[in-house]
Design an enzyme around this catalytic site. Sequence first.
Site, mmCIF file in Angstrom:
data_model
loop_
_atom_site.group_PDB
_atom_site.id
_atom_site.type_symbol
_atom_site.label_atom_id
_atom_site.label_comp_id
_atom_site.label_asym_id
_atom_site.label_seq_id
_atom_site.Cartn_x
_atom_site.Cartn_y
_atom_site.Cartn_z
ATOM 1 N N LYS A 5 41.962 4.340 8.828
ATOM 2 C CA LYS A 5 42.593 5.228 7.860
ATOM 3 C C LYS A 5 42.314 6.656 8.323
ATOM 4 O O LYS A 5 41.271 7.230 8.053
ATOM 5 C CB LYS A 5 42.013 4.988 6.463
ATOM 6 C CG LYS A 5 42.948 5.348 5.289
ATOM 7 C CD LYS A 5 43.334 6.798 5.212
ATOM 8 C CE LYS A 5 42.180 7.681 4.776
ATOM 9 N NZ LYS A 5 42.611 9.143 4.717
ATOM 10 N N GLY A 31 33.473 13.196 8.312
ATOM 11 C CA GLY A 31 34.120 14.171 7.446
ATOM 12 C C GLY A 31 33.095 14.970 6.663
ATOM 13 O O GLY A 31 31.969 15.176 7.107
ATOM 14 N N SER A 32 33.470 15.377 5.470
ATOM 15 C CA SER A 32 32.633 16.277 4.677
ATOM 16 C C SER A 32 31.498 15.535 3.987
ATOM 17 O O SER A 32 31.577 14.326 3.727
ATOM 18 C CB SER A 32 33.487 16.991 3.634
ATOM 19 O OG SER A 32 33.892 16.089 2.611
ATOM 20 N N VAL A 66 32.511 13.833 0.466
ATOM 21 C CA VAL A 66 33.246 12.576 0.594
ATOM 22 C C VAL A 66 32.336 11.479 1.139
ATOM 23 O O VAL A 66 32.363 10.333 0.674
ATOM 24 C CB VAL A 66 34.486 12.755 1.489
ATOM 25 C CG1 VAL A 66 35.195 11.424 1.708
ATOM 26 C CG2 VAL A 66 35.452 13.759 0.855
ATOM 27 N N GLY A 67 31.512 11.818 2.139
ATOM 28 C CA GLY A 67 30.586 10.824 2.674
ATOM 29 C C GLY A 67 29.618 10.308 1.628
ATOM 30 O O GLY A 67 29.334 9.107 1.563
ATOM 31 N N GLU A 86 29.022 10.444 9.530
ATOM 32 C CA GLU A 86 28.802 11.658 10.316
ATOM 33 C C GLU A 86 29.437 12.793 9.541
ATOM 34 O O GLU A 86 30.649 12.791 9.309
ATOM 35 C CB GLU A 86 29.415 11.513 11.711
ATOM 36 C CG GLU A 86 28.917 12.560 12.678
ATOM 37 C CD GLU A 86 30.019 13.467 13.161
ATOM 38 O OE1 GLU A 86 30.050 14.617 12.669
ATOM 39 O OE2 GLU A 86 30.847 13.056 13.974
ATOM 40 N N CYS A 118 32.299 20.009 13.830
ATOM 41 C CA CYS A 118 31.056 19.828 13.075
ATOM 42 C C CYS A 118 29.868 20.423 13.813
ATOM 43 O O CYS A 118 28.856 20.756 13.209
ATOM 44 C CB CYS A 118 30.825 18.349 12.772
ATOM 45 S SG CYS A 118 30.631 17.321 14.247
ATOM 46 N N GLU A 125 29.054 25.388 5.270
ATOM 47 C CA GLU A 125 30.024 25.205 6.339
ATOM 48 C C GLU A 125 31.342 25.897 6.002
ATOM 49 O O GLU A 125 31.839 25.800 4.885
ATOM 50 C CB GLU A 125 30.254 23.705 6.548
ATOM 51 C CG GLU A 125 30.982 23.344 7.813
ATOM 52 C CD GLU A 125 30.988 21.844 8.052
ATOM 53 O OE1 GLU A 125 30.907 21.437 9.219
ATOM 54 O OE2 GLU A 125 31.079 21.071 7.065
#
Length: 483
Positions: free
Chosen positions: A176, A228-229, A232-233, A250, A284, A385
């Site tokens: 996805k 990702g962020s 969300v992780g 990650e 990142c 970030e």
Amino acid sequence: MAAHLRLNFIDGKWVPAESGQTRENVNPADFSDVIGEFAESGGVDIDHAVDAAAVALPAWRQLGPIRRGTHLTEASRILGERAEEVAAAITREQGKLLSEARGEVSRARAILDFTAGQARLLGGVTAPAEEERTFAYTFRKPIGVVGLVSPWNFPLAIPMWKVAPALLSGCTAVLKPSPLTPLTSALLVEVLQQAGVPDGVVNLVQGDVAAGEALVANPAVAGISFTGSLPVGTAIHAGGARRLLRTQLELGGKNALIVCDDADIGRAVDAVLHGAFGQAGQRCSATSRAVVDTRVRDEFLDRLVARVSDLRVGPGNDPASEICPVVNTARLEAALTAVTRAQRDGGKVLCGGGREIREDLPEGCYVQPTVIRDVPWDSELAQEEVFGPVLAVVDADGFDQAMTIANSVKYGMSGTIFTASQSRAFEAIDRFEAGMLHVNRPGVGAYAHLPHVGSKASQYGPPECSPEVWDFYTEWHSACISH
């Protein structure tokens, strides 16, 4: 672009989303360039893809790692033949310079080659037995169907460093990707299809939050690998916790490059240019903080600002461009907002700070490369970030304070130091609270065979791009056989 690349790829077939809904994909360098309408999927599409992966799992696992690895080797060959086509697609939908896109294709091929080479190493150990006439050993089994959720900043390399080990381990997968870069992911899957990967082993479902949440919630999914962020992780990890879903995360970074009083200033400036402004800072591991000893700060800033002010912002397919656009208007606004808030906190903009607008530029997401000095170490710009071409320059009174400032953030992706002192370099490596460390070189990028890994809030689970990745895609078993 072939029409089928706008669809999902499920059980070896290119199919539209069940809802019939689509999402427009636009070139961030030129809003008038509509790349296409891509499938906007939901839970039903995810369920179909997971079902297909589950059906394909037994035969794929039975094939064994050496024969599975031949498909990866073939995929690397095909990707090499299609390298220019894929690089052009990356530049068109993600925005990065064509040279950066070509480098990403090369890295994806290196990942395939490295992973295929692990096929003959993916085993266990024999162990002494406590009883006579007994054989004891350990071995790995694939965990099953895995969900692979990838970001937009490296739309080929990051999905590849998830898909390749998933397949070699014997897992089957549902990819996805980010809805901002659907074309590159479709090309990746097409390459694997051409390489002979059987139907159902790799499935592609395009979409956004609804598709991602359905993938995490599907009980047949044994693991989720996500890049990702941090928010969300964290949500993925929490969402799967009740059923002990295996996760590999990650996440973000707020990476420091320390410039000591004995540093080679010219080399440090070169490294900051590459680390902070390459790919418009959308990595990142990007250098988002320069922590500079006050004894060399003025010289460093004079040389850096002169170089940054001369950087040419433009479309990724223009050979004259040195800084690409950011990926969409949300990232553009985030970068400009970060500049405004830094000024509120006392930062002084030395160059850039706004939107790049020129008569020769089409309407797009162009941000001026920005350097901000006098940034307090605990301010928002120094702690959070940005994911854009905005560099915070933070003063440090000596090496010890520089290390304290570098480690003051919640993230720990990358750490870099410029110094002529060997002892200071090794002390920094020991003291950095970060996963990927650099001395007297840019703080971004790593070899395909070195772990891509962070610490603190930047990483959870086994690192990618390394032999340790098998601890995510496989589980250990032991056996004792008496005769």
